[in-house]
Design a protein around this motif. Sequence first.
Motif, PDB file in Angstrom:
ATOM      1  N   ASP A   8       0.829  -1.197   0.000  1.00 34.36           N
ATOM      2  CA  ASP A   8       0.000   0.000   0.000  1.00 34.36           C
ATOM      3  C   ASP A   8       0.873   1.260   0.000  1.00 34.36           C
ATOM      4  N   TYR A  76      -2.266  -4.809  -1.973  1.00 34.67           N
ATOM      5  CA  TYR A  76      -2.869  -4.247  -0.772  1.00 34.67           C
ATOM      6  C   TYR A  76      -3.274  -2.807  -1.028  1.00 34.67           C
ATOM      7  N   SER A  77      -4.521  -2.483  -0.789  1.00 32.03           N
ATOM      8  CA  SER A  77      -5.063  -1.139  -0.934  1.00 32.03           C
ATOM      9  C   SER A  77      -4.764  -0.612  -2.343  1.00 32.03           C
ATOM     10  N   SER A 100      -8.415  -4.761   0.551  1.00 31.16           N
ATOM     11  CA  SER A 100      -8.774  -3.381   0.920  1.00 31.16           C
ATOM     12  C   SER A 100      -8.520  -2.387  -0.213  1.00 31.16           C
ATOM     13  N   ASP A 124     -14.587  -0.380   6.846  1.00 32.96           N
ATOM     14  CA  ASP A 124     -13.898   0.484   5.883  1.00 32.96           C
ATOM     15  C   ASP A 124     -14.971   1.206   5.075  1.00 32.96           C
ATOM     16  N   HIS A 148      -9.848  -0.613   7.345  1.00 31.30           N
ATOM     17  CA  HIS A 148      -9.125  -0.637   6.072  1.00 31.30           C
ATOM     18  C   HIS A 148      -7.807  -1.403   6.149  1.00 31.30           C
ATOM     19  N   SER A 149      -6.992  -1.146   7.158  1.00 32.89           N
ATOM     20  CA  SER A 149      -5.649  -1.744   7.191  1.00 32.89           C
ATOM     21  C   SER A 149      -5.531  -2.917   8.155  1.00 32.89           C
ATOM     22  N   ALA A 152      -2.334  -5.169   8.302  1.00 30.70           N
ATOM     23  CA  ALA A 152      -1.030  -4.697   8.780  1.00 30.70           C
ATOM     24  C   ALA A 152      -0.522  -5.461   9.999  1.00 30.70           C
TER      25      ALA A 152
END
Length: 176
Positions: A8, A76-77, A100, A124, A148-149, A152
């Motif tokens: 991300d 990711y993202s 995400s 999210d 959202h994360s 992590a």
Amino acid sequence: MKCIVLTDINDLPSQETCFLSGLRGSISVKRVGLGELLGVPHHGEELYRALVLGGFDAAAARVLECFGDAEVGLGYSSGGAVLWKSVLRGLRLNRLVCISSTRLKDEDPHAMPIPALTVFGDQDHSRPTTCWSEGSRLEKLLLPGAGHSFYAEKGANWLTCHEAVLNFLRPCGIGV
């Protein structure tokens, strides 16, 4: 087996919390940060602004130029959005996983030509609507209580997602 991982805007997840980390067998994982991909020293919101101002398309073109093909793409993202655009531009993958990747709400889920898994946390608020992928071939996982994360750091939602990702990638020989 060749796998591409795009992080991300904050260069997350770490190598240890990547869903392809620690797998055995003949798997080659190329992990690339978005700033590195674009050749810019930015990260965080500064990198995100660069992506929005034409960087998503530039990054997708760069992925295609650098990799051409792989068995699996995991993003990711914003990294997932870049991989999505790369596939639409001709990147040859057998499977795509987008974690995400909220910018996909602006993409047509019916346009994805390969099997793809999208994962979002229900907390999210930038995620696509629940009907976004209806009628498409996409597999979608919505994680209750996840933001959202969530990817992590390891926790219950991380473990649920990890299992779902490995199950989705099993036809490629990953996680077997």
